[in-house]
Each structure stands twice: as structure tokens, then as C-alpha cells.
Design a protein around this motif. Structure first.
Motif, mmCIF file in Angstrom:
data_model
loop_
_atom_site.group_PDB
_atom_site.id
_atom_site.type_symbol
_atom_site.label_atom_id
_atom_site.label_comp_id
_atom_site.label_asym_id
_atom_site.label_seq_id
_atom_site.Cartn_x
_atom_site.Cartn_y
_atom_site.Cartn_z
ATOM 1 N N UNK A 75 0.812 -1.213 0.000
ATOM 2 C CA UNK A 75 0.000 0.000 0.000
ATOM 3 C C UNK A 75 0.849 1.268 0.000
ATOM 4 N N UNK A 76 2.000 1.216 0.655
ATOM 5 C CA UNK A 76 2.860 2.396 0.743
ATOM 6 C C UNK A 76 3.805 2.509 -0.446
ATOM 7 N N UNK A 77 3.910 1.447 -1.233
ATOM 8 C CA UNK A 77 4.863 1.423 -2.343
ATOM 9 C C UNK A 77 4.277 2.037 -3.602
ATOM 10 N N UNK A 78 2.976 1.845 -3.802
ATOM 11 C CA UNK A 78 2.313 2.287 -5.025
ATOM 12 C C UNK A 78 1.287 3.374 -4.725
ATOM 13 N N UNK A 79 1.064 4.205 -5.721
ATOM 14 C CA UNK A 79 -0.101 5.077 -5.712
ATOM 15 C C UNK A 79 -1.146 4.446 -6.614
ATOM 16 N N UNK A 80 -2.312 4.177 -6.064
ATOM 17 C CA UNK A 80 -3.387 3.596 -6.860
ATOM 18 C C UNK A 80 -4.075 4.689 -7.668
ATOM 19 N N UNK A 81 -4.333 4.375 -8.931
ATOM 20 C CA UNK A 81 -5.006 5.307 -9.823
ATOM 21 C C UNK A 81 -6.431 4.822 -10.024
ATOM 22 N N UNK A 94 -8.004 0.954 -14.305
ATOM 23 C CA UNK A 94 -7.330 1.553 -13.166
ATOM 24 C C UNK A 94 -5.836 1.318 -13.306
ATOM 25 N N UNK A 95 -5.071 1.837 -12.354
ATOM 26 C CA UNK A 95 -3.630 1.669 -12.419
ATOM 27 C C UNK A 95 -3.004 1.693 -11.044
ATOM 28 N N UNK A 96 -1.735 1.344 -11.002
ATOM 29 C CA UNK A 96 -0.912 1.459 -9.799
ATOM 30 C C UNK A 96 0.500 1.776 -10.255
ATOM 31 N N UNK A 97 1.096 2.796 -9.658
ATOM 32 C CA UNK A 97 2.403 3.274 -10.100
ATOM 33 C C UNK A 97 3.282 3.501 -8.875
ATOM 34 N N UNK A 98 4.536 3.082 -8.967
ATOM 35 C CA UNK A 98 5.492 3.428 -7.920
ATOM 36 C C UNK A 98 5.491 4.945 -7.766
ATOM 37 N N UNK A 99 5.376 5.404 -6.537
ATOM 38 C CA UNK A 99 5.113 6.818 -6.273
ATOM 39 C C UNK A 99 6.148 7.750 -6.888
ATOM 40 N N UNK A 100 7.402 7.320 -6.983
ATOM 41 C CA UNK A 100 8.443 8.201 -7.506
ATOM 42 C C UNK A 100 8.417 8.320 -9.025
ATOM 43 N N UNK A 101 7.589 7.524 -9.695
ATOM 44 C CA UNK A 101 7.521 7.549 -11.154
ATOM 45 C C UNK A 101 6.406 8.441 -11.687
ATOM 46 N N UNK A 102 5.342 8.583 -10.944
ATOM 47 C CA UNK A 102 4.148 9.266 -11.440
ATOM 48 C C UNK A 102 4.374 10.763 -11.570
ATOM 49 N N UNK A 147 7.606 9.563 -15.379
ATOM 50 C CA UNK A 147 8.902 10.131 -15.778
ATOM 51 C C UNK A 147 9.997 9.318 -15.096
ATOM 52 N N UNK A 148 10.495 8.278 -15.769
ATOM 53 C CA UNK A 148 11.543 7.448 -15.169
ATOM 54 C C UNK A 148 12.876 8.168 -15.001
ATOM 55 N N UNK A 149 13.131 9.154 -15.870
ATOM 56 C CA UNK A 149 14.383 9.912 -15.806
ATOM 57 C C UNK A 149 14.052 11.399 -15.873
ATOM 58 N N UNK A 150 14.592 12.162 -14.945
ATOM 59 C CA UNK A 150 14.240 13.579 -14.840
ATOM 60 C C UNK A 150 14.597 14.346 -16.102
ATOM 61 N N UNK A 151 15.670 13.947 -16.782
ATOM 62 C CA UNK A 151 16.131 14.691 -17.944
ATOM 63 C C UNK A 151 15.482 14.239 -19.251
ATOM 64 N N UNK A 152 14.614 13.230 -19.201
ATOM 65 C CA UNK A 152 13.991 12.694 -20.406
ATOM 66 C C UNK A 152 12.518 13.066 -20.466
ATOM 67 N N UNK A 153 11.951 12.930 -21.662
ATOM 68 C CA UNK A 153 10.526 13.198 -21.855
ATOM 69 C C UNK A 153 9.686 12.268 -20.982
ATOM 70 N N UNK A 154 8.604 12.765 -20.391
ATOM 71 C CA UNK A 154 7.696 11.852 -19.700
ATOM 72 C C UNK A 154 7.040 10.904 -20.696
ATOM 73 N N UNK A 155 6.593 9.761 -20.204
ATOM 74 C CA UNK A 155 5.950 8.742 -21.036
ATOM 75 C C UNK A 155 4.456 8.755 -20.744
ATOM 76 N N UNK A 156 3.662 8.934 -21.789
ATOM 77 C CA UNK A 156 2.209 8.877 -21.646
ATOM 78 C C UNK A 156 1.755 7.428 -21.729
#
Length: 342
Positions: A75-81, A94-102, A147-156
């Protein structure tokens, strides 16, 4: 943040709803024991697959998915969408994403593009006119960005669940009731045609959305979900644009608006391709897909991310006792990609 790899997975939850709540024509829904088995099985599957990004289909109730992630101790690892008001009134993606990626907030797209038109007077004198008046997706499409990498384009990322192959029920229609004795013999054919037309219209509307995002940009896009049709079907051809998969390992290419099926890339790397995510009447089908734009295509001149591997979790499909065992009726597709710009 500078990830060199991330993984994503798509999973049809097989009508995940809280026990006792109505689903379709089933007024009682899951009983408590069946729901507990579903939660336990899904929790174990999510831990085993261990994807950074999840796309889910057939979610009825937000609390049900929260219980799955709580049972998995994630529950603390992912943000539920999931919309806050998703309380069993119908199914959605629906979705679930590691919080640091969203990045940003998710959105659910219900309506077709405003300029969507699906009508024609015919190609020639022998072709009759046609008009399709569908204006909304059967199940809202989920869209979010990572956004897996801060310097790269986000992925839709788009998570979709297109209309199933199950024939549309026509027995309620006035024209059917006016001549039931005749039309009941054509239930399957006419219902199947209506389901196909709806799924095709949804694919065309989704394709419009994707092309508008992809055209003349270098923005990576991923579409995943239960698309309810196989590779090579008209539905998939519409969605992908039928790109050219380059056979030579030294070739470079890519298309601005096409999508590449990671299942196809997996097959091209393998001596034997066994890819199925659904079994119906003994027929093994690939209904669940992960499609990517040229920024994630191995042999693209504009490649940013490359496929490391694609895995299927589908052994449970051979059992056919999903309600009793708590399993789902689709396989889970997991892909891992690596930062490898050209």
C-alpha cells in the motif's frame, strides 16, 4: 532520479468488486469466501510480477483494489489510480504506479474525440452508405504520465479495455420483440456484428487520440490493456497503424504515429512463439497487449528505451475454475524496458 530500467504490466482483474455487490445481472455478486480467494491470489500475483507500473481492467470498486495491495503489503509502495467515487457502479480501467515515477494526475477519458466521424457514402456505386453513431467508450480509458528519468521526456500511458467479442444482447430491442420467432435464430450473428462494430469504433476513436498525441512529436507513448482482439486483427491494425517490423538487426527506421506490439518483438527474438492470454472453448488467444511508440521500439532511429524482455503469467488459465480458485480469466503481461537511446 535516473532509472535505467522500469517494468510495466497489464492485468484484467476479472470483475474485482466487494462481496455482496451487484455485477451485471448477478444481484448477489461475489460471496465473502470467493472475494477473499480473489484478493489473496491477486496479491500474490502482484508481488510475484513486481512491475513498477500496472494497468488494470474490470475494476468495480476502489476499496477492493486497496484490499489487494494491503494484502500484498504494498500500500505504501504504489499510488493507486482509481477515482474516489468508484464504488461498484460499473467497471473501468485503473492503475498502480510506484510513487516516484508518477507525474501529474491521472484522467479517465469517457467521450470519443469531438471530431470523431465514422460514416461514408461508399467507395463506389456498389458500396452502400454507412454511419456509426457511437460516441463513448464502453469502459473509460485511463491516461497518466510517468517520468523514469528527470532529464527525459515523460511517457504517456493509456490503459484501455475495448468491447468484448461476446455478442451484444439484442432481445430487448423493439425490432427483435416485434418478430422474436425469426430473430432469435440470428441472435449470435447479429449480436456478434454489433459487438465488433462497437469495438472497431472504440479502436478508431482511441487511434485518433493517440495520433494527435504522437504526430510530429518525440513523446513516448504506451498503450496497454485488454483489447479483446488478437495480433493481426482489424482492431489491432487500426490501433497500431500496421508498422513495418524491420527484420535485419542492423536496420533502423520507425514511424511517427505507429505503435509496435511488444508481443511481436518477443516473437522475433524467439525460435518458438507461444503467446496467449485468454482461453475460450479450447482456443488460446492473445487479447492482452502492450503497444509502444517508436521511442520504445528497438530498431527506431529515435529510440530512447529498448525492450529487455516480455513475460506472461498464464499457467492459471488451464484450470478453468476461476470463481472457485480466485484466479483471473486472463494472463498477466509484463514488459521490462531499458534506457538505451540511439
Amino acid at each position: 532520479m535516473a532509472r535505467t530500467r522500469f517494468s510495466l504490466a497489464t492485468c484484467n482483474l476479472y470483475n474485482l468488486n466487494l462481496p455482496g455487490l451487484k455485477m451485471y445481472r448477478d444481484a448477489d455478486g461475489w460471496d465473502a469466501s470467493a472475494f477473499a480467494r480473489k484478493v489473496q491470489w491477486l496479491a500474490e500475483a502482484i508481488r510475484r510480477v513486481d512491475a513498477h507500473v500496472w494497468g488494470f481492467q474490470e475494476l468495480w470498486h476502489r476499496d477492493a483494489l486497496e484490499q489487494v495491495f494491503a494484502a500484498a503489503a504494498l500500500s505504501e509502495t504504489y499510488r493507486l489510480l482509481v477515482p474516489d467515487d468508484q464504488q461498484g457502479q460499473g467497471i473501468l480501467c485503473a492503475g498502480a504506479v510506484r510513487a516516484d515515477l508518477l507525474e501529474g494526475d491521472p484522467e479517465w477519458i469517457d467521450a470519443f474525440p469531438q471530431r470523431f466521424i465514422l460514416e461514408s457514402s461508399g467507395d463506389d456505386a456498389q458500396t452502400g452508405e454507412i454511419a456509426v453513431r457511437i460516441r463513448r467508450f464502453s469502459r473509460p480509458v485511463l491516461h497518466f504520465r510517468i517520468r523514469p528519468r528527470a532529464a527525459s521526456e515523460p511517457i504517456s500511458i493509456y490503459v484501455a479495455h475495448l468491447k468484448s467479442k461476446r455478442p451484444t444482447e439484442i432481445y430487448r430491442e423493439g425490432w427483435y420483440r416485434a418478430d422474436t420467432d425469426y430473430f432469435k435464430r440470428h441472435n449470435e450473428g447479429l449480436g456478434g456484428a454489433l459487438a465488433t462494430i462497437r469495438r472497431t469504433a472504440e479502436a478508431a476513436a482511441l487511434r485518433m487520440m493517440l495520433v494527435d498525441r504522437l504526430k510530429d512529436t518525440d513523446s513516448p507513448v504506451i498503450l496497454m490493456g485488454d483489447l479483446n482482439d488478437g495480433d493481426g486483427s482489424n482492431t489491432l491494425n487500426i490501433l497500431t497503424g500496421q508498422p513495418n517490423y524491420l527484420a535485419s538487426p542492423l536496420s533502423l527506421g520507425g514511424s511517427d504515429t505507429d505503435l509496435y506490439n511488444l508481443g511481436q518483438l518477443r516473437a522475433m527474438r524467439s525460435f518458438r512463439n507461444v503467446y496467449y492470454t485468454h482461453v475460450y472453448q479450447g482456443n488460446h488467444e492473445s487479447l492482452d497487449h502492450i503497444l509502444v511508440s517508436q521511442e520504445l521500439y528497438d530498431q527506431s532511429r529515435k529510440r530512447v528505451w529498448a525492450l529487455v524482455g516480455l513475460e506472461l503469467m498464464n499457467d492459471h488459465l488451464s484450470r478453468g475454475d476461476h470463481k472457485e480458485s480466485g484466479t483471473i480469466d486472463h494472463g498477466i503481461v509484463r514488459a521490462e524496458v531499458e534506457y538505451r537511446p540511439v
